[in-house]
Design an enzyme around this catalytic site. Sequence first.
Site, PDB file in Angstrom:
ATOM      1  N   TYR A   1       0.832  -1.199   0.000  1.00  0.00           N
ATOM      2  CA  TYR A   1       0.000   0.000   0.000  1.00  0.00           C
ATOM      3  C   TYR A   1       0.874   1.259   0.000  1.00  0.00           C
ATOM      4  CZ  TYR A   1      -2.950   3.785   1.624  1.00  0.00           C
ATOM      5  OH  TYR A   1      -3.580   5.003   1.730  1.00  0.00           O
TER       6      TYR A   1
ATOM      7  N   ARG B   1       1.817   8.378  12.903  1.00  0.00           N
ATOM      8  CA  ARG B   1       1.469   9.588  13.645  1.00  0.00           C
ATOM      9  C   ARG B   1      -0.019   9.894  13.597  1.00  0.00           C
ATOM     10  NH1 ARG B   1       3.038  14.414  10.320  1.00  0.00           N
ATOM     11  NH2 ARG B   1       1.185  13.562   9.293  1.00  0.00           N
TER      12      ARG B   1
ATOM     13  N   ARG C   1     -10.820   5.761   8.793  1.00  0.00           N
ATOM     14  CA  ARG C   1      -9.792   5.133   7.974  1.00  0.00           C
ATOM     15  C   ARG C   1      -8.873   4.289   8.844  1.00  0.00           C
ATOM     16  NH1 ARG C   1      -9.404  10.744   5.990  1.00  0.00           N
ATOM     17  NH2 ARG C   1      -7.653  10.975   7.427  1.00  0.00           N
TER      18      ARG C   1
ATOM     19  N   PHE D   1      15.528  19.174  -1.336  1.00  0.00           N
ATOM     20  CA  PHE D   1      14.178  18.690  -1.602  1.00  0.00           C
ATOM     21  C   PHE D   1      13.968  17.307  -0.980  1.00  0.00           C
ATOM     22  CE2 PHE D   1      11.264  16.203  -4.198  1.00  0.00           C
ATOM     23  CZ  PHE D   1      10.187  17.047  -4.373  1.00  0.00           C
TER      24      PHE D   1
END
Length: 418
Positions: free
Chosen positions: A172, A219, A229, A289
């Site tokens: 997932y 978290r 969910r 980044f």
Amino acid sequence: MELLRKWLGHPEDIYHLLRFKMGGYRAVMPRVDPDSLGPGLRACYRYLNQTSRSFAAVIQALDGELRHAVCIFYLVLRALDTIEDDMTISLDVKVPMLHEFHSYLYQPEWKYMESKEKDRQVLEDFPTISSEFRSLSKVYQDVISDICHKMGVGMAEFLEKKVDSQNEWDKYCHYVAGLVGIGLSRLFSASELEDPIVGQDTDLANSMGLFLQKTNIIRDYLEDQLEGREFWPREVWSRYAKKLSDFAKPENIDMAVQCLNELITNALHHVPDVLTYLSRLKNQSVFNFCAIPQVMAIATLAACYNNKQVFRGVVKIRKGQAVTLMMDATNIQAVKNIMYQYVEEIYQKIPSADPSCHKTQQIVASIRARSLPRGPMASRHHYSPIYVSCAMLLAALSWQYLSTITKAAEDLVQTGEN
């Protein structure tokens, strides 16, 4: 007054917030000049800023044409994700849309006007986004289209499927984040700002995404429960409770924390790959980044480890702490130092009776070995009396000013996005 007490307890936060606001942010997050863009790209960057505060900042700091490619990549995936999240779309409509979404990139008139999601503007004005996509070099188009296709198929697979095993958890996370890491890595290499190996080593790129996604899932336990969910793997949580929702009950807090610690230990196994990946990067804007979200993630896991508050509210790293991480994580040795400090923080909190105790110690030892600091390592906690006194004086004299810049900094240091 509560915020003042927090700052006085961490005077370094005041210094770094001031440093950030007074120009330091330009070193890691310069912004795009909208006047230099055509109307289509200007609209895309406006949508970027509307849909993502944190990613908007780091994307706009990238060099050259890579910046535009990553901006479009983000918006395409945001549009795909908006379809997946929209519970008002029936499955018989949604599943084909997810499977075919990549093809809409080449249909100039395609848009979707029926979404009820907050980011629906990226679907309603998809023709502008797809037009800018088709203006990109073919090498960028091929990467974005391929990742969009694979992600849409993966999202459709998990629409009616819960995450049961740890392997399914990895799968997932691969679909929703690992593929993003792979796609970004291929874009980095396509831009020639990075070597071909960065885009070719999909295992390392996948780990970059999995580390971030697992951190968010861990978290966000309570938020996800409130929204109905569930992303924690049943194989793990079922050893500690009959239902995942049981962890929110006070009488189950000890078992909940043990499950939390096991999942954090699982996530930490991606850190060695993260360090190897970052060590290969050459371009400074690409390094910033990639590194900034990773150090935010390790700091978040350290804050969550063995912390009952995960099941009672929101666990966040301090704004000044986040700013410090953004300002410091500009080279591989600095990132190694940060990783070392936070796994040490985790190590100090490992309960001897925790079922995952030995596994946690083992992965911490492995990360330590890969990130041993060279030379003196600056502590985040020890400052000279003069420094502390000056910082406290600043707090007393500049309270209103600091309140203003905290709001400004908050928009740039949000770490709650997926």
